[in-house]
Design a protein around this motif. Sequence first.
Motif, short mmCIF file in Angstrom:
data_model
loop_
_atom_site.label_atom_id
_atom_site.label_comp_id
_atom_site.label_asym_id
_atom_site.label_seq_id
_atom_site.Cartn_x
_atom_site.Cartn_y
_atom_site.Cartn_z
N SER A 10 0.85 -1.18 0.00
CA SER A 10 0.00 0.00 0.00
C SER A 10 0.89 1.23 0.00
CB SER A 10 -0.91 0.02 1.24
OG SER A 10 -1.70 -1.14 1.31
N HIS A 34 -3.96 -0.72 -1.83
CA HIS A 34 -4.62 0.45 -1.25
C HIS A 34 -3.73 1.69 -1.42
CE1 HIS A 34 -6.53 -2.94 0.77
NE2 HIS A 34 -7.53 -2.14 1.12
N VAL A 35 -4.39 2.82 -1.61
CA VAL A 35 -3.70 4.11 -1.55
C VAL A 35 -4.43 4.98 -0.53
CG1 VAL A 35 -2.79 4.05 -3.90
CG2 VAL A 35 -5.05 5.04 -3.49
N THR A 37 -4.94 8.79 0.56
CA THR A 37 -4.80 10.20 0.22
C THR A 37 -5.98 10.96 0.80
OG1 THR A 37 -5.99 9.93 -1.88
CG2 THR A 37 -3.58 9.73 -1.95
N GLU A 40 -9.61 12.49 -3.43
CA GLU A 40 -9.82 11.31 -4.28
C GLU A 40 -8.80 11.28 -5.42
OE1 GLU A 40 -13.39 9.13 -6.84
OE2 GLU A 40 -13.76 11.02 -5.79
N PRO A 41 -8.12 10.14 -5.61
CA PRO A 41 -7.14 10.04 -6.69
C PRO A 41 -7.82 9.89 -8.05
CG PRO A 41 -7.30 7.95 -5.53
CD PRO A 41 -8.18 8.92 -4.79
N ARG A 46 -7.69 4.65 -9.20
CA ARG A 46 -8.83 3.94 -8.62
C ARG A 46 -9.08 2.61 -9.32
NH1 ARG A 46 -12.71 6.83 -5.79
NH2 ARG A 46 -13.53 4.74 -5.39
N SER A 49 -6.36 0.32 -7.50
CA SER A 49 -6.20 0.28 -6.04
C SER A 49 -7.46 0.77 -5.35
CB SER A 49 -5.02 1.16 -5.61
OG SER A 49 -3.84 0.80 -6.29
N GLU A 50 -7.63 0.32 -4.12
CA GLU A 50 -8.73 0.82 -3.30
C GLU A 50 -8.28 2.11 -2.61
OE1 GLU A 50 -11.43 -0.43 0.60
OE2 GLU A 50 -10.35 -1.97 -0.55
N TRP A 51 -9.09 3.13 -2.71
CA TRP A 51 -8.77 4.42 -2.10
C TRP A 51 -9.37 4.49 -0.70
CZ3 TRP A 51 -12.42 8.98 -2.23
CH2 TRP A 51 -11.88 10.08 -1.54
N GLN A 53 -8.97 6.92 3.17
CA GLN A 53 -8.47 8.19 3.70
C GLN A 53 -7.83 8.05 5.08
OE1 GLN A 53 -12.36 10.26 2.87
NE2 GLN A 53 -11.00 11.86 2.07
#
Length: 255
Positions: A10, A34-35, A37, A40-41, A46, A49-51, A53
């Motif tokens: 991640s 996962h990312v 941030t 929203e990327p 997306r 990867s699953e976004w 927060q």
Amino acid sequence: MVKNSIQKLSIVGLGNVGSHLFDAFAQENIEITHVVTRSEPSQRVRAKSEWIQDPKDLPSGQLVIICVPDDLIASIIAEIPVDCPIAYTSGSVSLSNLPKRDELGVFYPLQTFTKDSPINIFEVPFFIEARSTDFASKLFDLAWVISRNVNYASSADRKKMHLAAVFINNFTNHLAHISKQYLDGEDLDFNHLKPLLKETARKLESQDPISIQTGPARRNDQEIIQEQIDALENPIQKELYRLFSKSIHQTYFND
């Protein structure tokens, strides 16, 4: 042959460094599950990867690479699940100054990154450090997937490399800004300096910087030096010119 054992990870932060690492890992089929941030990327991210927060929601037991400003690293580490191995990408934060975790390490790419500006990451030097030999080895192998310039380095040596990088990159870029600002004010074209900049960089590929220095200070041409200082209106720029000229003079002359 290096055998990489990390196939999923991640990333926290998709700024200049994080976005390039995301693309490099994706290119080599390393899954970024996962990312993390605040905003929203892109749809491109997306799609792979699953976004999320909140770092607390990262999957347990999986490597997390932190790509955030130095002053946020410690607080981000504190929020990540305790069983996650963690690496961060800073050049100037010592491993000993961070929270106590067994699997904590450094994954530092020594390069200037700008979002959406392509770079050959295979040539980028990576500096690896970790609290355990085993984890350091895993990070080394992971870096080798995306680069062919991977090195072990202590926090002390990494900080020294980072300091030198500030001189050669950050200050050089700022000097380019000063040059452009000056020429813009004189209604002259900055593009005329680009071949000079390219030739300087080309020489540095194969020669010692001390052997290729030119210019008024190298010649000890005090008349031209004073004339150019007088031509500058900005007092900080005048002082920079004096300091650089003094440093060059002291390098080549003993008086």
